[in-house]
Design an enzyme around this catalytic site. Sequence first.
Site, PDB file in Angstrom:
ATOM      1  N   CYS A   1     -14.016  37.721  42.517  1.00 45.92           N
ATOM      2  CA  CYS A   1     -15.104  37.670  41.547  1.00 45.92           C
ATOM      3  C   CYS A   1     -14.792  38.622  40.394  1.00 45.92           C
ATOM      4  O   CYS A   1     -14.127  39.639  40.567  1.00 45.92           O
ATOM      5  CB  CYS A   1     -16.424  38.071  42.202  1.00 45.92           C
ATOM      6  SG  CYS A   1     -17.836  37.984  41.061  1.00 45.92           S
TER       7      CYS A   1
ATOM      8  N   ASP B   1     -16.802  40.494  38.996  1.00 46.75           N
ATOM      9  CA  ASP B   1     -17.661  41.677  39.104  1.00 46.75           C
ATOM     10  C   ASP B   1     -16.812  42.960  39.030  1.00 46.75           C
ATOM     11  O   ASP B   1     -15.778  43.069  39.700  1.00 46.75           O
ATOM     12  CB  ASP B   1     -18.409  41.619  40.447  1.00 46.75           C
ATOM     13  CG  ASP B   1     -19.525  42.631  40.540  1.00 46.75           C
ATOM     14  OD1 ASP B   1     -20.690  42.225  40.667  1.00 46.75           O
ATOM     15  OD2 ASP B   1     -19.215  43.845  40.498  1.00 46.75           O
TER      16      ASP B   1
ATOM     17  N   ARG C   1     -17.138  45.730  40.255  1.00 48.34           N
ATOM     18  CA  ARG C   1     -17.111  46.605  41.438  1.00 48.34           C
ATOM     19  C   ARG C   1     -16.093  46.182  42.496  1.00 48.34           C
ATOM     20  O   ARG C   1     -15.985  46.828  43.532  1.00 48.34           O
ATOM     21  CB  ARG C   1     -18.519  46.648  42.067  1.00 48.34           C
ATOM     22  CG  ARG C   1     -19.580  47.204  41.142  1.00 48.34           C
ATOM     23  CD  ARG C   1     -20.974  46.913  41.651  1.00 48.34           C
ATOM     24  NE  ARG C   1     -21.269  45.478  41.680  1.00 48.34           N
ATOM     25  CZ  ARG C   1     -22.396  44.951  42.140  1.00 48.34           C
ATOM     26  NH1 ARG C   1     -23.321  45.737  42.650  1.00 48.34           N
ATOM     27  NH2 ARG C   1     -22.583  43.643  42.113  1.00 48.34           N
TER      28      ARG C   1
ATOM     29  N   HIS D   1     -17.946  38.786  47.462  1.00 47.74           N
ATOM     30  CA  HIS D   1     -18.559  40.079  47.801  1.00 47.74           C
ATOM     31  C   HIS D   1     -20.053  39.908  47.977  1.00 47.74           C
ATOM     32  O   HIS D   1     -20.689  39.115  47.277  1.00 47.74           O
ATOM     33  CB  HIS D   1     -18.267  41.119  46.718  1.00 47.74           C
ATOM     34  CG  HIS D   1     -18.887  40.800  45.389  1.00 47.74           C
ATOM     35  ND1 HIS D   1     -20.074  41.356  44.965  1.00 47.74           N
ATOM     36  CD2 HIS D   1     -18.514  39.947  44.412  1.00 47.74           C
ATOM     37  CE1 HIS D   1     -20.372  40.875  43.760  1.00 47.74           C
ATOM     38  NE2 HIS D   1     -19.449  40.024  43.399  1.00 47.74           N
TER      39      HIS D   1
ATOM     40  N   CYS E   1     -23.449  39.287  45.305  1.00 45.20           N
ATOM     41  CA  CYS E   1     -22.830  38.669  44.124  1.00 45.20           C
ATOM     42  C   CYS E   1     -23.914  38.092  43.195  1.00 45.20           C
ATOM     43  O   CYS E   1     -24.705  37.229  43.602  1.00 45.20           O
ATOM     44  CB  CYS E   1     -21.874  37.566  44.571  1.00 45.20           C
ATOM     45  SG  CYS E   1     -21.018  36.764  43.186  1.00 45.20           S
TER      46      CYS E   1
HETATM   47 ZN   LIG Z   1     -19.722  38.396  42.145  1.00 49.30          ZN
END
Ligand SMILES: [Zn+2]
Length: 254
Positions: free
Chosen positions: A80, A82, A84, A136, A139
Amino acid sequence: MICLKQKTCLRNSNKDIMKNDNKNGTNGAEKLNLQLVNNESYAKLLSNNRTWVDKQLQQDPEFFKTLAKGQSPEILWIGCADSRVPANEVTGTKPGEVFVHRNIANVCVHTDMNMLSVLDYAVNVLKVKHVIVAGHYGCGGVAAALSNKQFGLIDNWLRHIKDVYRLHSHELDRITNQEQKVNRLVELNVTEQAYNLCKTTIIQNAWKERSDLFVHGWIVDISTGLIKDLGVSANDSHKLGYVYEFEADALAAH
Ligand SMILES: [Zn+2]
């Protein structure tokens, strides 16, 4: 979504710059550059880079010379976007060890030329041994897909995850806690995307040539940092089903 607010903010700040430029008769590009250079989070990146280079050279004076010679990663990480879940950090790997593709909610669809190009290059040129779809918990993309709200252009992308929900609605509709529901869809989405990779001719043709290629499904738990292997790893196409498993001599048949 956060990025929408940031866009508005950026648009407004650019408007202010243009207004001032017109007043003072100055060059807009110069002003914009000045603003960027003075931006703390931006400048920090360049400063951190110097620190990182120094640290790497202290540990290994040949580090960058070796890196510049080429790459031979054994892993392809499809994760992803993202911020993090950075592939190298969560797996404790170094530059050169993981080939990475990321998009919103780690979606793998056969019409995505970007993903297919990365997959083809990783499998057929780099000869990676493990292709990992890594989602994750928590999400935002998956949570958005599970709602009926509009988020703009991204709604088209999230449709792929809504389709995963439809496939598994009998299970997901029984979960009343929304956080648990999102996290279960995160798991199912990873499983379906790993399955999508297995359906590609790229993976199936590679499997016909070599036995050391695996497709895996992982979840990163952001609250603990730990990775969960979903146990959906595949090393052949036998369980894909009749219409998805291509015959060995498919090309010769034409
Ligand atoms: Zn995500």
